[in-house]
Design an enzyme around this catalytic site. Structure first.
Site, mmCIF file in Angstrom:
data_model
loop_
_atom_site.group_PDB
_atom_site.id
_atom_site.type_symbol
_atom_site.label_atom_id
_atom_site.label_comp_id
_atom_site.label_asym_id
_atom_site.label_seq_id
_atom_site.Cartn_x
_atom_site.Cartn_y
_atom_site.Cartn_z
ATOM 1 C CB CYS A 15 -0.979 -0.034 1.170
ATOM 2 S SG CYS A 15 -0.190 -0.018 2.796
ATOM 3 C CG ASN A 18 4.512 -1.617 5.092
ATOM 4 O OD1 ASN A 18 5.624 -1.873 5.517
ATOM 5 N ND2 ASN A 18 3.583 -2.551 4.992
ATOM 6 C CB CYS A 20 -3.565 1.500 7.209
ATOM 7 S SG CYS A 20 -3.408 2.922 8.314
ATOM 8 N NE ARG A 21 -4.493 1.469 1.863
ATOM 9 C CZ ARG A 21 -4.346 2.219 0.789
ATOM 10 N NH1 ARG A 21 -5.239 2.129 -0.189
ATOM 11 N NH2 ARG A 21 -3.322 3.049 0.677
ATOM 12 C CB SER A 22 0.364 -3.504 2.721
ATOM 13 O OG SER A 22 1.236 -2.596 3.341
ATOM 14 C CG ASP A 133 -5.287 5.872 2.657
ATOM 15 O OD1 ASP A 133 -5.279 5.459 3.834
ATOM 16 O OD2 ASP A 133 -4.466 6.679 2.202
#
Ligand code: 4NP
Length: 163
Positions: A15, A18, A20-22, A133
């Site tokens: 993401c 690095n 939150c999402r990934s 995001d």
């Protein structure tokens, strides 16, 4: 990263930050793989296209939401590197901007073929074509990300985990 098992699929989630999402995708995918006792089938990591948070743990909000689902996020933020195109088989971006950044970095046509969108693994009828995001969102944004990733990671596992 050298894999000892030649059949391992090496998966890198990417993401922007690095945090939150990934790292959430990494943690969710790891828990699904562990659930199926299939850790010898995968190497799993995550990275960000940006360099704002290198060395940090995932965002506290994401850690809390993930922990509520039984998933501890302990990844330390790192930036994507061109070497990742050698070290991984699948490089999975969360949104169009991540994918564009990854395509710009890819050192060859073969390397670029490793880039995939997380949304490719969403179940049919999914309401999103990317993982949004959550950084400037409230709790619902974090829960939405975890729901989308849980769905996508289960399908990813089924496609590459041989069941
Ligand atoms: P992520 O979220 O890409 O899911 O880790 C973000 C985290 C931090 C920032 C942007 C997005 N930031 O601008 O610091």
């Amino acid at each position: 990263m050298n894999s000892t098992n030649p059949k391992k699929t090496r998966v890198l989630f990417v993401c922007l930050g690095n945090i939150c999402r990934s790292p959430a995708a990494e943690g969710i995918f790891r828990s699904i793989v562990d659930e199926h006792r299939a850790s010898d089938l995968f190497d799993i990591d995550s990275a960000g296209t940006g360099n704002y948070h290198i060395g940090e743990l995932p965002d506290r909000r994401m850690r809390v939401h993930a922990r509520n689902r039984g998933i501890e996020l302990t990844h330390r933020c790192r930036q994507v590197d061109v070497e990742d195109f050698n070290d991984f088989d699948l490089i999975i971006g969360m949104d169009a901007s991540n994918l564009q950044n990854l395509r710009r970095m890819a050192p060859s046509v073969e390397a670029a073929r490793k880039i995939r969108a997380m949304a490719e693994f969403f179940s049919p009828g999914a309401r999103y074509d990317h993982v949004p995001d959550p950084y400037y969102e409230g709790s619902e944004g974090f829960e939405l990300v975890l729901d989308l990733l849980d769905d996508g990671c289960r399908n990813l596992f089924n496609r590459y985990g041989g069941i």
